[in-house]
Design a protein around this motif. Structure first.
Motif, mmCIF file in Angstrom:
data_model
loop_
_atom_site.group_PDB
_atom_site.id
_atom_site.type_symbol
_atom_site.label_atom_id
_atom_site.label_comp_id
_atom_site.label_asym_id
_atom_site.label_seq_id
_atom_site.Cartn_x
_atom_site.Cartn_y
_atom_site.Cartn_z
ATOM 1 N N ALA A 46 0.748 6.423 -14.354
ATOM 2 C CA ALA A 46 1.938 6.850 -13.870
ATOM 3 C C ALA A 46 2.507 5.768 -13.217
ATOM 4 N N GLY A 47 1.836 4.567 -12.771
ATOM 5 C CA GLY A 47 2.280 3.438 -12.191
ATOM 6 C C GLY A 47 1.804 3.253 -10.792
ATOM 7 N N LYS A 48 0.813 3.972 -10.143
ATOM 8 C CA LYS A 48 0.679 3.890 -8.901
ATOM 9 C C LYS A 48 -0.178 2.323 -8.446
ATOM 10 N N SER A 49 -0.951 2.040 -9.123
ATOM 11 C CA SER A 49 -1.458 0.594 -8.974
ATOM 12 C C SER A 49 -0.764 -0.422 -9.026
ATOM 13 N N THR A 50 0.258 -0.290 -10.190
ATOM 14 C CA THR A 50 1.413 -1.392 -10.405
ATOM 15 C C THR A 50 2.521 -1.123 -9.038
ATOM 16 N N THR A 51 2.521 -0.038 -8.497
ATOM 17 C CA THR A 51 3.307 -0.158 -7.135
ATOM 18 C C THR A 51 2.862 -0.704 -6.107
ATOM 19 N N LEU A 52 1.454 -0.801 -5.898
ATOM 20 C CA LEU A 52 0.980 -1.421 -4.893
ATOM 21 C C LEU A 52 0.654 -2.889 -4.923
ATOM 22 N N ARG A 53 0.400 -3.256 -6.408
ATOM 23 C CA ARG A 53 0.448 -4.624 -6.758
ATOM 24 C C ARG A 53 1.921 -5.324 -6.609
ATOM 25 N N GLY A 57 3.185 -8.799 -4.026
ATOM 26 C CA GLY A 57 3.555 -9.555 -4.665
ATOM 27 C C GLY A 57 2.816 -10.116 -5.820
ATOM 28 N N LEU A 58 1.843 -9.549 -6.299
ATOM 29 C CA LEU A 58 0.979 -9.898 -7.369
ATOM 30 C C LEU A 58 1.569 -9.525 -8.675
ATOM 31 N N THR A 74 10.905 -8.800 -1.109
ATOM 32 C CA THR A 74 10.833 -8.343 -2.543
ATOM 33 C C THR A 74 10.468 -10.016 -3.364
ATOM 34 N N SER A 75 11.033 -11.026 -3.177
ATOM 35 C CA SER A 75 10.583 -12.173 -3.766
ATOM 36 C C SER A 75 9.446 -13.191 -2.913
ATOM 37 N N ALA A 76 8.994 -12.533 -1.937
ATOM 38 C CA ALA A 76 7.996 -13.295 -1.166
ATOM 39 C C ALA A 76 6.647 -13.380 -1.983
ATOM 40 N N SER A 77 5.899 -14.563 -1.732
ATOM 41 C CA SER A 77 4.611 -14.919 -2.449
ATOM 42 C C SER A 77 3.668 -13.788 -1.635
ATOM 43 N N THR A 78 2.571 -13.831 -2.421
ATOM 44 C CA THR A 78 1.372 -12.941 -2.089
ATOM 45 C C THR A 78 0.771 -13.588 -0.758
ATOM 46 N N PRO A 79 0.697 -14.808 -0.327
ATOM 47 C CA PRO A 79 0.440 -15.378 0.959
ATOM 48 C C PRO A 79 1.287 -15.057 1.937
ATOM 49 N N GLU A 80 2.376 -14.878 1.622
ATOM 50 C CA GLU A 80 3.392 -14.973 2.546
ATOM 51 C C GLU A 80 3.365 -13.401 3.252
ATOM 52 N N ILE A 86 0.312 -7.306 6.014
ATOM 53 C CA ILE A 86 -0.093 -6.563 5.034
ATOM 54 C C ILE A 86 -1.414 -6.797 4.027
ATOM 55 N N ALA A 87 -2.217 -5.850 4.309
ATOM 56 C CA ALA A 87 -3.715 -6.010 3.506
ATOM 57 C C ALA A 87 -3.774 -5.124 2.320
ATOM 58 N N PHE A 88 -4.406 -5.782 1.143
ATOM 59 C CA PHE A 88 -4.706 -5.053 -0.140
ATOM 60 C C PHE A 88 -6.034 -4.971 -0.560
ATOM 61 N N VAL A 89 -6.458 -3.379 -0.476
ATOM 62 C CA VAL A 89 -7.890 -3.560 -0.957
ATOM 63 C C VAL A 89 -7.883 -2.864 -2.728
ATOM 64 N N PRO A 90 -7.976 -3.629 -3.504
ATOM 65 C CA PRO A 90 -7.673 -3.320 -4.976
ATOM 66 C C PRO A 90 -8.628 -2.428 -5.514
ATOM 67 N N GLU A 91 -8.600 -1.747 -6.472
ATOM 68 C CA GLU A 91 -9.649 -0.609 -7.327
ATOM 69 C C GLU A 91 -10.854 -1.255 -7.462
#
Length: 245
Positions: A46-53, A57-58, A74-80, A86-91
């Motif tokens: 459905a697009g859930k993981s793509t939303t998080l990524r 900024g991935l 919107t245009s910031a890099s992942t490190p920024e 913001i922290a991300f725990v991927p699947e």
């Protein structure tokens, strides 16, 4: 969901994301209230993981706007974005299999130094990490790897956690442990956006819910209202009466 700017930590407005020739997100509008746990539900694809990524900024949004704490990212890099809080725990959890638990966490700590009180708090949430402090990440069980992935995301204070499918393939006892950890994080003021397929897990945990279908948000509201409405669950999620797993 609350729409007052003061109560909103993260907002997506008309966000589109293309991956190669595929148009995955097709105008996502999503509001994540500050200090609450928002669950993003929907069928596979459905697009859930793509939303998080995309938030992280991935993947780069091709159209639309993402704002965090009032700032356009919107245009910031992942490190920024990570430095913004913001922290991300991927699947796939993304831990370093050849490094010990200690080394995995040290990589996420500022200048490689731990705050002793915060580390004790993490050990209280996930006692197994203290027990296997010097064990390589690749030798941990699936549940222990998930604990390590979340611990790495919270070893420094974060305003927002993005967590993708944390209960997938885990034993019920580990799932219960994760639920308690998320409650503890909320009590400390951390905002959580959680992608999850296990409705039984999130129905008592989430404050707010958004449901995705075909790259768009098709429903938002209070989790309590969705939990109490089996007809709505059936229409949005394909769940039958009593089938909450």
């Amino acid at each position: 969901m609350p729409d007052d700017a003061q109560d909103t930590l993260l907002r997506l407005e008309g966000v589109h994301t293309h991956i190669g020739e595929y148009h995955i997100l097709q105008g996502v509008d999503l509001t994540v209230p500050r200090g609450a746990l928002t669950v993003l539900l929907g069928r596979n694809g459905a697009g859930k993981s793509t939303t998080l990524r995309t938030i992280m900024g991935l993947w780069q949004a091709s159209r639309g706007r993402t704002s965090f704490a009032g700032r356009d990212i919107t245009s910031a890099s992942t490190p920024e974005i990570a430095r913004a809080g913001i922290a991300f725990v991927p699947e796939d959890m993304g831990i370093f299999a050849g490094l010990t638990v200690q080394e995995n966490l040290r990589l996420a700590a500022i200048a490689g130094r731990f705050d002793a009180a915060r580390l004790d708090w993490i050990f209280g949430l996930f006692p197994a990490l203290k027990r296997f402090w010097l064990r390589p990440g690749g030798l941990l069980s699936g549940g222990q790897k998930q604990m390590l992935a979340i611990a790495r995301a919270i070893v420094e204070p974060r305003q927002l956690l993005l967590i993708d499918e944390p209960t997938k393939g885990l034993a019920p006892a580990i799932v219960d442990n994760l639920a308690q950890a998320f409650e503890d994080l909320k009590a400390r003021g951390t905002t959580i956006l959680l992608v999850e397929q296990n409705f039984h897990f999130v129905r008592g945990l989430g404050d707010h819910v958004a449901v995705m279908d075909d790259g768009r948000i098709v429903h938002t509201g209070a989790m309590a209202a969705l939990s109490a409405d089996e007809a709505l669950q059936s229409r949005l999620l394909g769940l039958h009466a009593g089938a909450v797993h």
